[in-house]
Motif scaffolding. Structure first.
Motif, PDB file in Angstrom:
ATOM      1  N   GLY A   1      12.946  60.155 -32.273  1.00 38.83           N
ATOM      2  CA  GLY A   1      11.511  60.052 -32.092  1.00 38.83           C
ATOM      3  C   GLY A   1      11.018  58.624 -32.061  1.00 38.83           C
ATOM      4  N   GLN A   2      11.858  57.685 -32.443  1.00 38.74           N
ATOM      5  CA  GLN A   2      11.463  56.284 -32.469  1.00 38.74           C
ATOM      6  C   GLN A   2      11.715  55.585 -31.136  1.00 38.74           C
ATOM      7  OE1 GLN A   2       9.896  55.178 -35.209  1.00 38.74           O
ATOM      8  NE2 GLN A   2      10.176  57.213 -36.034  1.00 38.74           N
ATOM      9  N   VAL A   3      12.535  56.174 -30.286  1.00 35.55           N
ATOM     10  CA  VAL A   3      12.906  55.552 -29.016  1.00 35.55           C
ATOM     11  C   VAL A   3      11.994  56.079 -27.919  1.00 35.55           C
ATOM     12  CG1 VAL A   3      14.775  55.237 -27.354  1.00 35.55           C
ATOM     13  CG2 VAL A   3      15.293  55.416 -29.799  1.00 35.55           C
ATOM     14  N   PRO A   4      11.272  55.193 -27.221  1.00 35.71           N
ATOM     15  CA  PRO A   4      10.374  55.669 -26.161  1.00 35.71           C
ATOM     16  C   PRO A   4      11.147  56.291 -24.998  1.00 35.71           C
ATOM     17  CG  PRO A   4       9.980  53.354 -26.682  1.00 35.71           C
ATOM     18  CD  PRO A   4      11.208  53.761 -27.404  1.00 35.71           C
ATOM     19  N   THR A   5      10.591  57.351 -24.449  1.00 37.48           N
ATOM     20  CA  THR A   5      11.153  57.991 -23.266  1.00 37.48           C
ATOM     21  C   THR A   5      10.788  57.136 -22.060  1.00 37.48           C
ATOM     22  OG1 THR A   5      10.809  60.130 -24.315  1.00 37.48           O
ATOM     23  CG2 THR A   5      11.156  60.137 -21.931  1.00 37.48           C
ATOM     24  N   PRO A   6      11.688  57.001 -21.087  1.00 41.44           N
ATOM     25  CA  PRO A   6      11.338  56.228 -19.884  1.00 41.44           C
ATOM     26  C   PRO A   6      10.057  56.770 -19.243  1.00 41.44           C
ATOM     27  CG  PRO A   6      13.679  56.718 -19.901  1.00 41.44           C
ATOM     28  CD  PRO A   6      13.070  57.491 -21.049  1.00 41.44           C
ATOM     29  N   PRO A   7       9.157  55.869 -18.818  1.00 37.97           N
ATOM     30  CA  PRO A   7       7.853  56.291 -18.282  1.00 37.97           C
ATOM     31  C   PRO A   7       7.949  57.243 -17.097  1.00 37.97           C
ATOM     32  CG  PRO A   7       7.886  53.942 -18.687  1.00 37.97           C
ATOM     33  CD  PRO A   7       9.276  54.421 -18.905  1.00 37.97           C
ATOM     34  N   GLY A   8       8.946  57.083 -16.254  1.00 45.08           N
ATOM     35  CA  GLY A   8       9.096  57.991 -15.112  1.00 45.08           C
ATOM     36  C   GLY A   8       9.343  59.419 -15.553  1.00 45.08           C
ATOM     37  N   ALA A   9      10.139  59.597 -16.589  1.00 45.35           N
ATOM     38  CA  ALA A   9      10.409  60.938 -17.126  1.00 45.35           C
ATOM     39  C   ALA A   9       9.143  61.540 -17.721  1.00 45.35           C
ATOM     40  CB  ALA A   9      11.518  60.876 -18.172  1.00 45.35           C
ATOM     41  N   VAL A  10       8.361  60.725 -18.411  1.00 47.83           N
ATOM     42  CA  VAL A  10       7.105  61.199 -18.994  1.00 47.83           C
ATOM     43  C   VAL A  10       6.141  61.602 -17.875  1.00 47.83           C
ATOM     44  CG1 VAL A  10       5.130  60.568 -20.445  1.00 47.83           C
ATOM     45  CG2 VAL A  10       7.417  59.756 -21.044  1.00 47.83           C
ATOM     46  N   ALA A  11       6.079  60.829 -16.802  1.00 45.56           N
ATOM     47  CA  ALA A  11       5.197  61.138 -15.673  1.00 45.56           C
ATOM     48  C   ALA A  11       5.603  62.456 -15.015  1.00 45.56           C
ATOM     49  CB  ALA A  11       5.236  60.002 -14.655  1.00 45.56           C
ATOM     50  N   ARG A  12       6.894  62.699 -14.900  1.00 45.28           N
ATOM     51  CA  ARG A  12       7.360  63.934 -14.267  1.00 45.28           C
ATOM     52  C   ARG A  12       7.094  65.159 -15.136  1.00 45.28           C
ATOM     53  NH1 ARG A  12      11.094  60.262 -12.631  1.00 45.28           N
ATOM     54  NH2 ARG A  12      12.530  60.607 -14.368  1.00 45.28           N
ATOM     55  N   ARG A  13       7.344  65.047 -16.426  1.00 47.22           N
ATOM     56  CA  ARG A  13       7.196  66.215 -17.293  1.00 47.22           C
ATOM     57  C   ARG A  13       5.775  66.376 -17.838  1.00 47.22           C
ATOM     58  NH1 ARG A  13      10.731  64.063 -22.465  1.00 47.22           N
ATOM     59  NH2 ARG A  13       9.040  62.856 -23.384  1.00 47.22           N
ATOM     60  N   ARG A  14       4.971  65.300 -17.779  1.00 49.44           N
ATOM     61  CA  ARG A  14       3.564  65.288 -18.188  1.00 49.44           C
ATOM     62  C   ARG A  14       3.359  65.583 -19.681  1.00 49.44           C
ATOM     63  NH1 ARG A  14      -0.130  64.375 -13.770  1.00 49.44           N
ATOM     64  NH2 ARG A  14       1.292  63.651 -12.181  1.00 49.44           N
ATOM     65  N   TYR A  15       4.267  65.109 -20.512  1.00 47.22           N
ATOM     66  CA  TYR A  15       4.047  65.133 -21.954  1.00 47.22           C
ATOM     67  C   TYR A  15       4.892  64.050 -22.606  1.00 47.22           C
ATOM     68  CZ  TYR A  15       8.504  67.569 -22.794  1.00 47.22           C
ATOM     69  OH  TYR A  15       9.820  67.905 -22.858  1.00 47.22           O
ATOM     70  N   GLY A  16       4.474  63.669 -23.818  1.00 48.60           N
ATOM     71  CA  GLY A  16       5.219  62.680 -24.588  1.00 48.60           C
ATOM     72  C   GLY A  16       4.466  62.347 -25.864  1.00 48.60           C
ATOM     73  N   ASP A  17       5.112  61.564 -26.718  1.00 44.71           N
ATOM     74  CA  ASP A  17       4.429  61.144 -27.948  1.00 44.71           C
ATOM     75  C   ASP A  17       3.587  59.911 -27.641  1.00 44.71           C
ATOM     76  OD1 ASP A  17       6.181  58.972 -27.932  1.00 44.71           O
ATOM     77  OD2 ASP A  17       7.318  59.614 -29.684  1.00 44.71           O
ATOM     78  N   CYS A  18       3.005  59.305 -28.678  1.00 44.62           N
ATOM     79  CA  CYS A  18       2.076  58.203 -28.461  1.00 44.62           C
ATOM     80  C   CYS A  18       2.735  57.025 -27.745  1.00 44.62           C
ATOM     81  CB  CYS A  18       1.441  57.764 -29.781  1.00 44.62           C
ATOM     82  SG  CYS A  18       2.607  57.437 -31.108  1.00 44.62           S
ATOM     83  N   LYS A  19       3.966  56.677 -28.127  1.00 45.91           N
ATOM     84  CA  LYS A  19       4.661  55.566 -27.458  1.00 45.91           C
ATOM     85  C   LYS A  19       4.938  55.914 -26.002  1.00 45.91           C
ATOM     86  CE  LYS A  19       8.039  55.646 -30.337  1.00 45.91           C
ATOM     87  NZ  LYS A  19       7.511  56.809 -31.030  1.00 45.91           N
ATOM     88  N   ASP A  20       5.384  57.129 -25.756  1.00 46.13           N
ATOM     89  CA  ASP A  20       5.694  57.558 -24.388  1.00 46.13           C
ATOM     90  C   ASP A  20       4.476  57.441 -23.478  1.00 46.13           C
ATOM     91  OD1 ASP A  20       8.194  58.251 -25.391  1.00 46.13           O
ATOM     92  OD2 ASP A  20       7.730  60.391 -25.509  1.00 46.13           O
ATOM     93  N   LEU A  21       3.334  57.939 -23.958  1.00 47.16           N
ATOM     94  CA  LEU A  21       2.119  57.922 -23.144  1.00 47.16           C
ATOM     95  C   LEU A  21       1.602  56.501 -22.952  1.00 47.16           C
ATOM     96  CD1 LEU A  21       0.378  61.116 -24.568  1.00 47.16           C
ATOM     97  CD2 LEU A  21       1.747  60.898 -22.473  1.00 47.16           C
TER      98      LEU A  21
END
Length: 154
Positions: free
Chosen positions: A115-135
């Protein structure tokens, strides 16, 4: 709110190649919390410590993470879509913020340190969800794409 701290002292000790600091204060009167204060609220003095020498060093490391999604085609496609919808950079920025706020869901999936490692922004854009860092990283990368478009006027 009344806070009274007469003196704070830091004591440093080294053990097994690590440095430990311990701060203690005298005559501290903690503030009384207001009614209905959330349980997560920190109602006392605290100190945050970093291994970084200064903010420039800290930001250099963070900017590598924030900028790591700039080569993802999903971010470029979103930027292009926003450019087609809005005529100037101010409106494009507002549209990008609305996209992240309104079209992406906040969801924190905390699996130990994962949960401490941000998800790559492209993956967040495709799936349309994430935690605060991801967004935040999604928005930072999207704004970076929008700001890098030439011949933009406010």
């Amino acid at each position: 709110m009344e806070i009274l701290l007469r003196r704070i002292v830091a004591v440093e000790r080294r053990e097994n190649g690590m440095t430990f600091w311990n701060w203690s204060g005298e005559k501290f009167i903690a503030p009384k919390l207001e009614v209905n204060t959330p349980s997560w609220h920190i109602g006392y003095l605290w100190i945050q410590v970093s291994d970084f020498a200064d903010w420039q060093t800290s930001w250099a490391g963070i900017s590598k993470i924030v900028g790591s999604g700039n080569d993802d085609s999903t971010i470029a496609e979103l930027a292009k879509e926003i450019e087609g919808e809005e005529s100037n950079l101010s409106r494009r920025i507002e549209r990008a913020i609305r996209l992240v706020q309104d079209e992406c869901r906040y969801l924190s999936v905390n699996l130990e340190f994962g949960g401490q490692v941000p998800t790559p922004p492209g993956a967040v854009a495709r799936r349309r969800y994430g935690d605060c860092k991801d967004l935040c990283f999604l928005l930072a990368n999207l704004l970076g794409k929008l700001a890098s478009v030439p011949n933009q006027c406010w």
